[in-house]
Design a protein around this motif. Structure first.
Motif, PDB file in Angstrom:
ATOM      1  N   ILE A 118       5.652  -1.165  37.205  1.00 64.31           N
ATOM      2  CA  ILE A 118       4.371  -0.669  37.721  1.00 64.31           C
ATOM      3  C   ILE A 118       3.397  -0.415  36.580  1.00 64.31           C
ATOM      4  O   ILE A 118       2.225  -0.795  36.649  1.00 64.31           O
ATOM      5  N   TYR A 119       3.870   0.236  35.514  1.00 64.34           N
ATOM      6  CA  TYR A 119       2.986   0.515  34.385  1.00 64.34           C
ATOM      7  C   TYR A 119       2.533  -0.766  33.701  1.00 64.34           C
ATOM      8  O   TYR A 119       1.386  -0.870  33.267  1.00 64.34           O
ATOM      9  N   ALA A 120       3.401  -1.748  33.595  1.00 62.97           N
ATOM     10  CA  ALA A 120       3.011  -3.028  32.996  1.00 62.97           C
ATOM     11  C   ALA A 120       1.978  -3.738  33.869  1.00 62.97           C
ATOM     12  O   ALA A 120       1.025  -4.337  33.352  1.00 62.97           O
ATOM     13  N   ALA A 121       2.132  -3.649  35.186  1.00 65.14           N
ATOM     14  CA  ALA A 121       1.188  -4.276  36.098  1.00 65.14           C
ATOM     15  C   ALA A 121      -0.168  -3.579  36.069  1.00 65.14           C
ATOM     16  O   ALA A 121      -1.201  -4.200  36.324  1.00 65.14           O
ATOM     17  N   GLN A 122      -0.180  -2.300  35.745  1.00 64.12           N
ATOM     18  CA  GLN A 122      -1.435  -1.553  35.677  1.00 64.12           C
ATOM     19  C   GLN A 122      -2.139  -1.723  34.343  1.00 64.12           C
ATOM     20  O   GLN A 122      -3.207  -1.165  34.133  1.00 64.12           O
ATOM     21  N   GLY A 123      -1.549  -2.447  33.427  1.00 64.94           N
ATOM     22  CA  GLY A 123      -2.195  -2.723  32.157  1.00 64.94           C
ATOM     23  C   GLY A 123      -1.745  -1.846  31.008  1.00 64.94           C
ATOM     24  O   GLY A 123      -2.381  -1.798  29.968  1.00 64.94           O
ATOM     25  N   TYR A 124      -0.664  -1.130  31.190  1.00 66.10           N
ATOM     26  CA  TYR A 124      -0.149  -0.277  30.122  1.00 66.10           C
ATOM     27  C   TYR A 124       0.931  -0.982  29.306  1.00 66.10           C
ATOM     28  O   TYR A 124       1.727  -0.326  28.652  1.00 66.10           O
ATOM     29  N   GLY A 125       0.955  -2.291  29.338  1.00 67.00           N
ATOM     30  CA  GLY A 125       1.990  -3.058  28.650  1.00 67.00           C
ATOM     31  C   GLY A 125       2.075  -2.787  27.166  1.00 67.00           C
ATOM     32  O   GLY A 125       3.154  -2.744  26.588  1.00 67.00           O
ATOM     33  N   SER A 126       0.928  -2.575  26.530  1.00 64.22           N
ATOM     34  CA  SER A 126       0.940  -2.324  25.090  1.00 64.22           C
ATOM     35  C   SER A 126       1.406  -0.916  24.761  1.00 64.22           C
ATOM     36  O   SER A 126       1.783  -0.629  23.626  1.00 64.22           O
ATOM     37  N   LEU A 127       1.389  -0.034  25.741  1.00 60.91           N
ATOM     38  CA  LEU A 127       1.800   1.353  25.511  1.00 60.91           C
ATOM     39  C   LEU A 127       3.201   1.660  26.035  1.00 60.91           C
ATOM     40  O   LEU A 127       3.614   2.810  26.050  1.00 60.91           O
ATOM     41  N   ILE A 128       3.916   0.632  26.476  1.00 65.04           N
ATOM     42  CA  ILE A 128       5.236   0.839  27.081  1.00 65.04           C
ATOM     43  C   ILE A 128       6.185   1.559  26.128  1.00 65.04           C
ATOM     44  O   ILE A 128       6.952   2.414  26.548  1.00 65.04           O
ATOM     45  N   THR A 129       6.140   1.246  24.851  1.00 63.00           N
ATOM     46  CA  THR A 129       7.079   1.888  23.923  1.00 63.00           C
ATOM     47  C   THR A 129       6.824   3.384  23.819  1.00 63.00           C
ATOM     48  O   THR A 129       7.768   4.161  23.747  1.00 63.00           O
ATOM     49  N   SER A 130       5.567   3.810  23.824  1.00 65.51           N
ATOM     50  CA  SER A 130       5.291   5.249  23.764  1.00 65.51           C
ATOM     51  C   SER A 130       5.534   5.909  25.111  1.00 65.51           C
ATOM     52  O   SER A 130       5.956   7.062  25.170  1.00 65.51           O
ATOM     53  N   ILE A 131       5.280   5.203  26.197  1.00 57.81           N
ATOM     54  CA  ILE A 131       5.520   5.751  27.530  1.00 57.81           C
ATOM     55  C   ILE A 131       7.012   5.811  27.816  1.00 57.81           C
ATOM     56  O   ILE A 131       7.476   6.693  28.532  1.00 57.81           O
ATOM     57  N   LEU A 132       7.785   4.895  27.243  1.00 52.12           N
ATOM     58  CA  LEU A 132       9.220   4.837  27.508  1.00 52.12           C
ATOM     59  C   LEU A 132       9.935   6.116  27.096  1.00 52.12           C
ATOM     60  O   LEU A 132      10.823   6.585  27.816  1.00 52.12           O
ATOM     61  N   SER A 133       9.554   6.699  25.973  1.00 45.76           N
ATOM     62  CA  SER A 133      10.186   7.959  25.567  1.00 45.76           C
ATOM     63  C   SER A 133       9.876   9.064  26.566  1.00 45.76           C
ATOM     64  O   SER A 133      10.719   9.922  26.848  1.00 45.76           O
ATOM     65  N   TYR A 134       8.691   9.040  27.127  1.00 46.88           N
ATOM     66  CA  TYR A 134       8.298   9.990  28.162  1.00 46.88           C
ATOM     67  C   TYR A 134       9.105   9.758  29.442  1.00 46.88           C
ATOM     68  O   TYR A 134       9.536  10.692  30.099  1.00 46.88           O
ATOM     69  N   LEU A 135       9.337   8.495  29.775  1.00 49.00           N
ATOM     70  CA  LEU A 135      10.081   8.171  30.989  1.00 49.00           C
ATOM     71  C   LEU A 135      11.568   8.480  30.854  1.00 49.00           C
ATOM     72  O   LEU A 135      12.225   8.796  31.852  1.00 49.00           O
ATOM     73  N   VAL A 136      12.109   8.399  29.653  1.00 46.88           N
ATOM     74  CA  VAL A 136      13.520   8.734  29.449  1.00 46.88           C
ATOM     75  C   VAL A 136      13.768  10.209  29.766  1.00 46.88           C
ATOM     76  O   VAL A 136      14.812  10.570  30.303  1.00 46.88           O
ATOM     77  N   ILE A 137      12.787  11.055  29.476  1.00 40.57           N
ATOM     78  CA  ILE A 137      12.906  12.467  29.828  1.00 40.57           C
ATOM     79  C   ILE A 137      13.009  12.619  31.340  1.00 40.57           C
ATOM     80  O   ILE A 137      13.805  13.421  31.841  1.00 40.57           O
ATOM     81  N   TYR A 138      12.224  11.839  32.088  1.00 43.93           N
ATOM     82  CA  TYR A 138      12.318  11.875  33.544  1.00 43.93           C
ATOM     83  C   TYR A 138      13.667  11.378  34.043  1.00 43.93           C
ATOM     84  O   TYR A 138      14.211  11.897  35.011  1.00 43.93           O
TER      85      TYR A 138
END
Length: 125
Positions: free
Chosen positions: A76-96
């Motif tokens: 979903i995040y990649a489809a919304q255009g956050y593909g370049s930020l996936i690595t920084s968002i991934l650490s946030y998602l691991v907490i979830y």
């Protein structure tokens, strides 16, 4: 012995409930809520009155559901255009993911306790 403790039908039901509720709540409000707690309660309730079985099945449901939900979120995040930020968002998602697993374990234990109280049987550890 471990085969009797792990019940796949409640795990599959709980995983489906958790993933669907989590995706719907994330898409509708943008917030991640305690959907894994509710699904864990359902799994623990279906499994039975043993706290250990509820915790084990809740853990398995939490891990499977959290990984599936993480993959859906990344898509979903990649489809919304956050593909370049996936690595920084991934650490946030691991907490979830960790929080979802913990909520599923707690839900599995609570569901087992609720089942024991309804059946009026002592809780077995």
């Amino acid at each position: 012995m471990a085969n009797n403790m792990i019940q796949w039908r409640p795990i599959i039901i709980g995983t489906i409930i958790a993933v669907i509720l989590s995706v719907l709540s994330m898409l509708s409000s943008g917030l991640l809520t305690a959907d894994f707690l509710l699904a864990g309660i359902a799994v623990g309730f279906i499994v039975g009155a043993k706290i250990k079985d509820g915790a084990i099945n809740g853990t398995i449901m939490g891990v499977i559901g959290a990984v599936i939900f993480l993959i859906i979120l990344v898509i979903i995040y990649a489809a919304q255009g956050y593909g370049s930020l996936i690595t920084s968002i991934l650490s946030y998602l691991v907490i979830y993911v960790v929080a979802d697993i913990i909520l599923a374990i707690v839900g599995g234990v609570l569901g087992s306790v609720i089942r024991a109280e309804i059946k009026e049987t002592p809780v077995q550890e």
